[in-house]
Design an enzyme around this catalytic site. Structure first.
Site, short mmCIF file in Angstrom:
data_model
loop_
_atom_site.label_atom_id
_atom_site.label_comp_id
_atom_site.label_asym_id
_atom_site.label_seq_id
_atom_site.Cartn_x
_atom_site.Cartn_y
_atom_site.Cartn_z
N SER A 124 0.84 -1.20 0.00
CA SER A 124 0.00 0.00 0.00
C SER A 124 0.87 1.25 0.00
O SER A 124 2.10 1.19 0.13
CB SER A 124 -0.92 0.02 1.24
OG SER A 124 -0.16 0.30 2.41
N SER B 46 0.90 3.70 2.25
CA SER B 46 0.89 4.38 3.54
C SER B 46 2.26 4.94 3.94
O SER B 46 2.34 5.81 4.80
CB SER B 46 0.38 3.45 4.64
OG SER B 46 1.32 2.42 4.90
N LYS C 78 5.20 0.55 9.42
CA LYS C 78 5.01 1.97 9.72
C LYS C 78 6.29 2.49 10.36
O LYS C 78 7.24 1.75 10.60
CB LYS C 78 3.83 2.19 10.69
CG LYS C 78 2.50 1.57 10.29
CD LYS C 78 1.86 2.25 9.10
CE LYS C 78 0.50 1.58 8.77
NZ LYS C 78 -0.09 2.12 7.53
N SER D 171 -2.69 7.01 5.62
CA SER D 171 -2.22 5.88 6.42
C SER D 171 -3.20 5.59 7.55
O SER D 171 -3.54 6.47 8.33
CB SER D 171 -0.83 6.19 7.00
OG SER D 171 -0.43 5.17 7.90
#
Length: 262
Positions: free
Chosen positions: A67, A69, A124, A227
């Site tokens: 993704s 994010s 993250k 995100s």
């Protein structure tokens, strides 16, 4: 799908075949006789699976970014390597730490098992450490009362959709990295789910403020308005840590992306 469990199962199965072939069957059959094809074939995979399992469990593990994010640091399609031992040596499958080495530092890019569904791996950036007071209000990040240094760094072009987002340079601890912020997006957190220690956070129209509980971490994506992270689903417990991402080893769309990153 728990790939680590599948690999461990294959390791045990091929290991049993290898041991039977070497220590039992070889003594019972005559000189020059061969084991059944399925025993010989299965046992031959044992050394290969053992090497792969050991490397993946204790040294490095490959992941693919699914993704956006972490844009602009990591792009969709990046294949990355994750250091499995820098945060401590853990037993495979159950992910229990047996040897402590280092602790996550503010600014690290970390892979972890998603608290809402541990079968999923998320990536993250570490923003809040245990005990930190993290505030993301009006799209400004403040930790323990100190606003994180941030300066404009031009625009980021989303090549897939041909539009630009404001890009900034932000410093977390000793790590300086890039983020993108959509100035026209609302400051409040639009999506939340129930999570442990929910009372540690306060949501307002300006954003969210949280106190990170002991043994947990507050994670955010570098694509701040794209995100779904700790602002919406809470904190990452220490036992969910997988490792520290440190290298892009391939991207089919752009070979120039190969290399280390912050």
């Amino acid at each position: 799908m728990n790939f680590a469990l599948i690999l461990f199962t294959l390791l045990v199965f091929s290991g049993v075949l290898w041991a039977l072939d070497r220590f039992v069957a070889s003594k019972r059959r005559g000189v020059g006789a061969k084991s059944p094809w399925w025993v010989e074939y299965g046992a031959s995979f044992f050394p290969v699976i053992l090497v792969v399992f050991s490397l993946r469990s204790f040294l490095v593990e490959p992941f693919k970014i699914p993704s956006g994010s972490m844009i602009p640091t990591l792009l969709v399609g990046d294949f990355i390597l994750v250091n499995k031992w820098t945060y401590g040596i853990r037993l495979p499958v159950i992910n229990k730490k047996i040897v402590a080495i280092n602790e996550p530092q503010r600014g690290d890019v970390m892979v972890f098992r998603f608290p809402g569904d541990p079968s999923l791996d998320y990536i993250k950036r570490v923003v809040g450490l245990p005990g930190d007071r993290v505030e993301y209000l009006d799209k400004k990040l403040t930790i323990n009362g100190v606003e994180m240094a941030q300066k404009a760094d031009g625009d980021y072009l989303h090549a897939d959709r041909l539009y630009f987002s404001p890009r900034y340079s932000e410093k977390l601890g000793e790590i300086e990295h890039k983020i993108i912020v959509e100035n026209e997006s609302p400051a409040f957190v639009s999506q939340t789910t129930p999570y442990p220690f929910r009372d540690n956070c306060t949501y307002t129209s300006r954003g969210v403020s949280c106190t990170v509980p002991a043994g947990h971490y507050f994670m955010m994506g570098d694509n701040r308005d794209g995100s779904f992270d700790s602002r919406g689903w809470g904190f990452v417990p220490e036992e969910n840590i997988v490792g520290k991402a440190f290298f892009i080893w391939f991207n089919f769309s752009d070979l120039k992306r190969i290399g280390s990153f912050h």
